[in-house]
Design a protein around this motif. Structure first.
Motif, PDB file in Angstrom:
ATOM      1  N   SER A 140    -119.314 -18.090  34.395  1.00 27.20           N
ATOM      2  CA  SER A 140    -118.955 -18.938  33.417  1.00 27.20           C
ATOM      3  C   SER A 140    -118.084 -17.951  32.803  1.00 27.20           C
ATOM      4  N   ARG A 177    -114.776 -17.826  34.605  1.00 31.61           N
ATOM      5  CA  ARG A 177    -113.967 -18.909  34.740  1.00 31.61           C
ATOM      6  C   ARG A 177    -114.419 -20.417  35.939  1.00 31.61           C
ATOM      7  N   GLY A 185    -116.315 -24.443  34.750  1.00 32.31           N
ATOM      8  CA  GLY A 185    -115.246 -25.140  34.140  1.00 32.31           C
ATOM      9  C   GLY A 185    -113.927 -25.266  35.449  1.00 32.31           C
ATOM     10  N   GLU A 186    -113.130 -24.226  36.144  1.00 33.19           N
ATOM     11  CA  GLU A 186    -112.119 -24.208  36.300  1.00 33.19           C
ATOM     12  C   GLU A 186    -112.916 -24.408  37.981  1.00 33.19           C
ATOM     13  N   VAL A 187    -113.783 -24.902  38.490  1.00 38.02           N
ATOM     14  CA  VAL A 187    -114.421 -24.497  39.639  1.00 38.02           C
ATOM     15  C   VAL A 187    -115.605 -25.587  40.025  1.00 38.02           C
ATOM     16  N   ASP A 225    -118.843 -27.496  37.381  1.00 45.70           N
ATOM     17  CA  ASP A 225    -119.619 -27.653  36.315  1.00 45.70           C
ATOM     18  C   ASP A 225    -121.245 -27.231  36.565  1.00 45.70           C
ATOM     19  N   PRO A 266    -109.428 -20.703  43.728  1.00 43.82           N
ATOM     20  CA  PRO A 266    -108.823 -21.359  42.855  1.00 43.82           C
ATOM     21  C   PRO A 266    -107.629 -21.050  42.464  1.00 43.82           C
ATOM     22  N   ASP A 267    -107.404 -19.029  42.939  1.00 45.03           N
ATOM     23  CA  ASP A 267    -106.443 -18.517  42.139  1.00 45.03           C
ATOM     24  C   ASP A 267    -104.760 -18.362  43.241  1.00 45.03           C
ATOM     25  N   ARG A 271    -104.468 -24.566  43.950  1.00 43.45           N
ATOM     26  CA  ARG A 271    -105.502 -24.755  43.698  1.00 43.45           C
ATOM     27  C   ARG A 271    -106.287 -25.995  44.144  1.00 43.45           C
ATOM     28  N   GLU A 272    -107.234 -25.453  44.992  1.00 40.29           N
ATOM     29  CA  GLU A 272    -107.858 -24.330  45.672  1.00 40.29           C
ATOM     30  C   GLU A 272    -107.348 -24.304  46.604  1.00 40.29           C
ATOM     31  N   ASN A 280    -110.422 -29.413  46.401  1.00 40.06           N
ATOM     32  CA  ASN A 280    -110.998 -29.569  44.992  1.00 40.06           C
ATOM     33  C   ASN A 280    -112.049 -29.679  44.868  1.00 40.06           C
TER      34      ASN A 280
END
Length: 170
Positions: free
Chosen positions: A5, A8, A11-13, A15, A68-69, A79-80, A140
């Motif tokens: 968390s 990130r 959230g970003e990648v 759930d 993801p960056d 991304r990704e 994704n």
């Protein structure tokens, strides 16, 4: 889950999920991956050993490694980026026993500090055919898991890496 968390990843990648399988990722230099730790690119040039716990050998898993960056953390418009995809990994073994769908691609961060995430899914239908992504870019993880009936992850770990300058190699 806390480091995922804070980093990130949740959230970003991914759930939120409840980790239920042990996964250890170690690169050839005996550098084990811990959430949020930094590894230098020269250490991660070849695919790591990924050991999977799990229930037994009759249960199969899928492993995804993603960044993801891309191209940089401040504007990750690609991304990704998919670095590795292995399916049909028997529980209580390691990734080499699975089917490599997308070969390992060495991380080469150019701009900023990148997160490299290993995500493990339990295959609910045993051995299964996974659709190979059309491209490594704009991958994704959530959509891939949904399209292939994988559900939520059972384990995840990530490390950070940035471009290795000549001074850092010494």
């Amino acid at each position: 889950m806390e480091p995922l968390s804070v980093g990130r990843v949740i959230g970003e990648v991914l759930d939120y999920f409840n980790p239920s399988v042990k996964m250890d990722v170690t690169f050839s230099s005996n550098k084990r991956v811990y959430n949020g730790h930094e590894l230098i690119p020269s250490i991660i040039s070849s695919n790591p050993r990924v050991e999977i716990g799990g229930e037994d050998m009759r249960v199969a898993y899928t492993l995804i490694m993603t960044d993801p960056d891309v191209p940089g953390p401040s504007d990750p418009y690609l991304r990704e980026h998919l670095h590795w995809l292995v399916t049909d990994i028997p529980g209580t073994t390691e990734v080499s026993f699975g089917k490599e769908v997308v070969s390992y691609e060495t991380p080469k961060p150019v701009i900023g500090i990148h997160r490299y995430i290993f995500i493990l899914y339990k295959q609910h239908r045993g051995r299964q055919t996974v659709k190979s992504p059309s491209s490594r870019d704009c991958f994704n993880t959530r959509r891939f898991a949904e399209e292939n009936g994988l559900g939520l992850p059972v384990a995840a770990v990530y490390f950070n890496a940035q471009r290795e300058t000549a001074a850092r190699r010494r």
